[in-house]
Design a protein around this motif. Structure first.
Motif, short mmCIF file in Angstrom:
data_model
loop_
_atom_site.label_atom_id
_atom_site.label_comp_id
_atom_site.label_asym_id
_atom_site.label_seq_id
_atom_site.Cartn_x
_atom_site.Cartn_y
_atom_site.Cartn_z
N GLU A 132 51.86 61.11 -78.44
CA GLU A 132 52.73 62.29 -78.57
C GLU A 132 52.80 62.76 -80.02
N LYS A 133 52.94 61.80 -80.90
CA LYS A 133 53.04 62.11 -82.34
C LYS A 133 51.73 62.71 -82.86
N ILE A 134 50.61 62.11 -82.45
CA ILE A 134 49.29 62.62 -82.86
C ILE A 134 49.11 64.06 -82.39
N LEU A 135 49.45 64.31 -81.13
CA LEU A 135 49.25 65.64 -80.56
C LEU A 135 50.18 66.66 -81.21
N ASP A 136 51.42 66.25 -81.50
CA ASP A 136 52.36 67.15 -82.18
C ASP A 136 51.82 67.56 -83.55
N ARG A 137 51.26 66.60 -84.28
CA ARG A 137 50.70 66.90 -85.60
C ARG A 137 49.50 67.84 -85.47
N ALA A 138 48.69 67.62 -84.44
CA ALA A 138 47.53 68.50 -84.22
C ALA A 138 47.98 69.93 -83.95
N LEU A 139 49.03 70.07 -83.14
CA LEU A 139 49.54 71.40 -82.81
C LEU A 139 50.17 72.08 -84.03
N GLU B 17 41.38 57.15 -87.13
CA GLU B 17 42.18 56.23 -86.29
C GLU B 17 42.87 56.99 -85.17
N GLU B 18 43.41 58.17 -85.49
CA GLU B 18 44.10 58.96 -84.47
C GLU B 18 43.12 59.44 -83.40
N GLY B 19 41.92 59.82 -83.81
CA GLY B 19 40.91 60.23 -82.85
C GLY B 19 40.56 59.11 -81.88
N VAL B 20 40.42 57.90 -82.41
CA VAL B 20 40.09 56.75 -81.57
C VAL B 20 41.21 56.47 -80.58
N VAL B 21 42.46 56.54 -81.05
CA VAL B 21 43.60 56.32 -80.16
C VAL B 21 43.55 57.29 -78.97
N LEU B 22 43.24 58.55 -79.22
CA LEU B 22 43.19 59.54 -78.13
C LEU B 22 42.07 59.21 -77.14
N LEU B 23 40.92 58.80 -77.65
CA LEU B 23 39.80 58.49 -76.76
C LEU B 23 40.04 57.25 -75.92
N GLN B 24 40.91 56.35 -76.40
CA GLN B 24 41.17 55.09 -75.69
C GLN B 24 42.15 55.26 -74.52
N GLN B 25 42.72 56.44 -74.37
CA GLN B 25 43.76 56.62 -73.35
C GLN B 25 43.19 56.55 -71.93
N THR B 26 43.91 55.82 -71.08
CA THR B 26 43.54 55.76 -69.65
C THR B 26 44.71 56.22 -68.77
N ASP B 27 45.88 56.31 -69.36
CA ASP B 27 47.08 56.75 -68.62
C ASP B 27 46.96 58.25 -68.29
N GLU B 28 47.19 58.58 -67.04
CA GLU B 28 47.01 59.96 -66.58
C GLU B 28 47.89 60.95 -67.34
N GLU B 29 49.12 60.52 -67.62
CA GLU B 29 50.06 61.40 -68.33
C GLU B 29 49.56 61.68 -69.75
N ALA B 30 49.07 60.64 -70.42
CA ALA B 30 48.55 60.81 -71.78
C ALA B 30 47.32 61.71 -71.78
N ILE B 31 46.44 61.51 -70.80
CA ILE B 31 45.23 62.33 -70.72
C ILE B 31 45.59 63.79 -70.44
N ALA B 32 46.57 64.00 -69.58
CA ALA B 32 47.03 65.37 -69.29
C ALA B 32 47.59 66.03 -70.55
N ALA B 33 48.28 65.26 -71.37
CA ALA B 33 48.83 65.80 -72.62
C ALA B 33 47.71 66.16 -73.60
N ILE B 34 46.67 65.34 -73.63
CA ILE B 34 45.51 65.62 -74.49
C ILE B 34 44.82 66.91 -74.02
N ARG B 35 44.63 67.02 -72.71
CA ARG B 35 44.02 68.23 -72.16
C ARG B 35 44.84 69.47 -72.52
N HIS B 36 46.15 69.37 -72.34
CA HIS B 36 47.03 70.51 -72.61
C HIS B 36 46.96 70.90 -74.09
N THR B 37 46.95 69.91 -74.97
CA THR B 37 46.88 70.18 -76.41
C THR B 37 45.56 70.85 -76.76
#
Length: 380
Positions: free
Chosen positions: A8-15, A23-43
């Motif tokens: 959430e923090k990473i995506l807020d900073r990106a926006l 490191e932040e890029g790697v954290v986003l790629l490691q996501q498997t949770d559907e909610e987190a992936i949906a947030a990445i897509r939306h961002t």
């Protein structure tokens, strides 16, 4: 919970307009949770809207792969042949001109030309004159067509055979009529990966040097990543970091050209040589992986490289259309003829009609617009 907060923090900073760290890029790629992936897509989709707008672009272009005879043996390549092999070919000037004529008659604004590294492709014992003749064959007949031609690997090949500097080769091609350089042969810009995937190809530093030289000499380039084979998330983000840094240099130094787009090329292994097929363990790309990586690429690169596309040849039209909801603003080109990926076993086809691309875009409720190679509007 910690990961969720971090995402959430990473995506807020990106926006807010900040560039992601490695490191932040790697954290986003490691996501498997559907909610987190949906947030990445939306961002990524939100950033696409801000950075590139809602209009989806496409180009009317033709690929001419002028030879599949190649001195190299990349572990993923089903296209290359040795001279004399069944299926080996090398187009002559008349055949190249015939394909170019067909492209122009069908409304193409671009011809994309790349081929195998054929040591026999010479005139009077020199490689560069052969390539210049190929360019002049097309440009003399069709001076207004944009030639998007010859990868960094081909530039190195010509320079090596003829004992020339990269700048000499690039300037000669530019002066003959090449309008921009495909950012292919990048695969993954990590030498550990390259040692396995394409040990005979140029290394990371050479690829970056040639592309940067092209920018200094006024030749725009594209950028690509071949993804979804043996590379790690860290290596994927490392690749994006190198591209971003390259673009920052071009812009901050005021070079006359830079990177026009980022294209994700998911690995198709159906016809690839067996050792790599066994290692990767599947024949076709995983759409969900490609979509997530494309979304993260938008978040990572979008401040600097605003145009993003995924390959309909590799993902199929439905996959490439879906990618327009994951940060992409371009659906690619008509191609008219595509050999390299098709021979690898891709299911996407080799040619797309304009109407088919426009209908795919319209199915999302988004406007469409024909563009040229440099992302300028074309009035059809």
């Amino acid at each position: 919970m910690l990961t969720k907060i971090t995402v959430e923090k990473i995506l807020d900073r990106a926006l807010m307009g900040y560039d992601l760290s490695l490191e932040e890029g790697v954290v986003l790629l490691q996501q498997t949770d559907e909610e987190a992936i949906a947030a990445i897509r939306h961002t990524s989709d939100t950033l696409r809207h801000t950075q590139a707008g809602d209009t989806v672009t496409y180009i009317i272009n033709r690929n001419i792969n002028f030879t599949n005879i190649c001195e190299q043996h990349c572990s993923f390549c089903a296209f290359r042949r040795d001279d004399g092999d069944a299926g080996a070919y090398w187009l002559d000037s008349a055949q190249i001109l015939e394909k170019a004529t067909d492209a122009v008659q069908r409304g193409a604004t671009e011809i994309c030309m790349q081929g195998g590294l054929n040591p026999q492709a010479q005139i009077n014992g020199k490689s560069l004159p052969y390539y210049l003749k190929v360019v002049e064959t097309i440009k003399q007949e069709f001076p207004h067509i944009h030639l998007h031609a010859f990868s960094p690997q081909e530039v190195e090949f010509i320079a090596r055979l003829d004992g020339l500097g990269y700048a000499d080769v690039i300037a000669a091609l530019r002066d003959a009529g090449v309008g921009s350089m495909p950012g292919t042969a990048a695969e993954v810009l990590d030498d550990e990966v390259r040692r396995i995937l394409c040990p005979e190809k140029i290394n990371t530093a050479t690829w970056l040097e040639i592309v940067s030289t092209a920018h200094k000499l006024g030749l725009h380039t594209t950028s690509t990543m071949l993804s979804g084979h043996i590379e790690t998330h860290e290596q994927q983000i490392g690749h994006l970091e190198k591209l971003r840094s390259l673009q920052q240099t071009a812009i901050n130094q005021g070079y006359p050209a830079n990177i026009t787009e980022f294209i994700l090329l998911p690995f198709v292994g159906q016809e690839a040589p067996k050792p790599l097929r066994r290692r990767v363990g599947r024949d076709q790309p995983v759409l969900s992986d490609a979509l997530l990586l494309g979304a993260v690429a938008r978040i990572y690169l979008g401040n600097w490289i605003p145009n993003h596309q995924q390959s309909w040849v590799k993902l199929g039209l439905a996959g490439a259309t879906e990618a327009l909801l994951w940060g992409c603003n371009d659906i690619g080109g008509t191609l008219m003829e595509e050999h390299i990926t098709t021979m690898a076993g891709a299911l996407g086809g080799t040619c797309m009609e304009v109407e088919t691309l426009e209908n795919a875009i319209a199915s999302l409720g988004r406007p469409y617009q024909q563009r040229n190679t440099l992302y300028q509007k074309v009035n059809s």
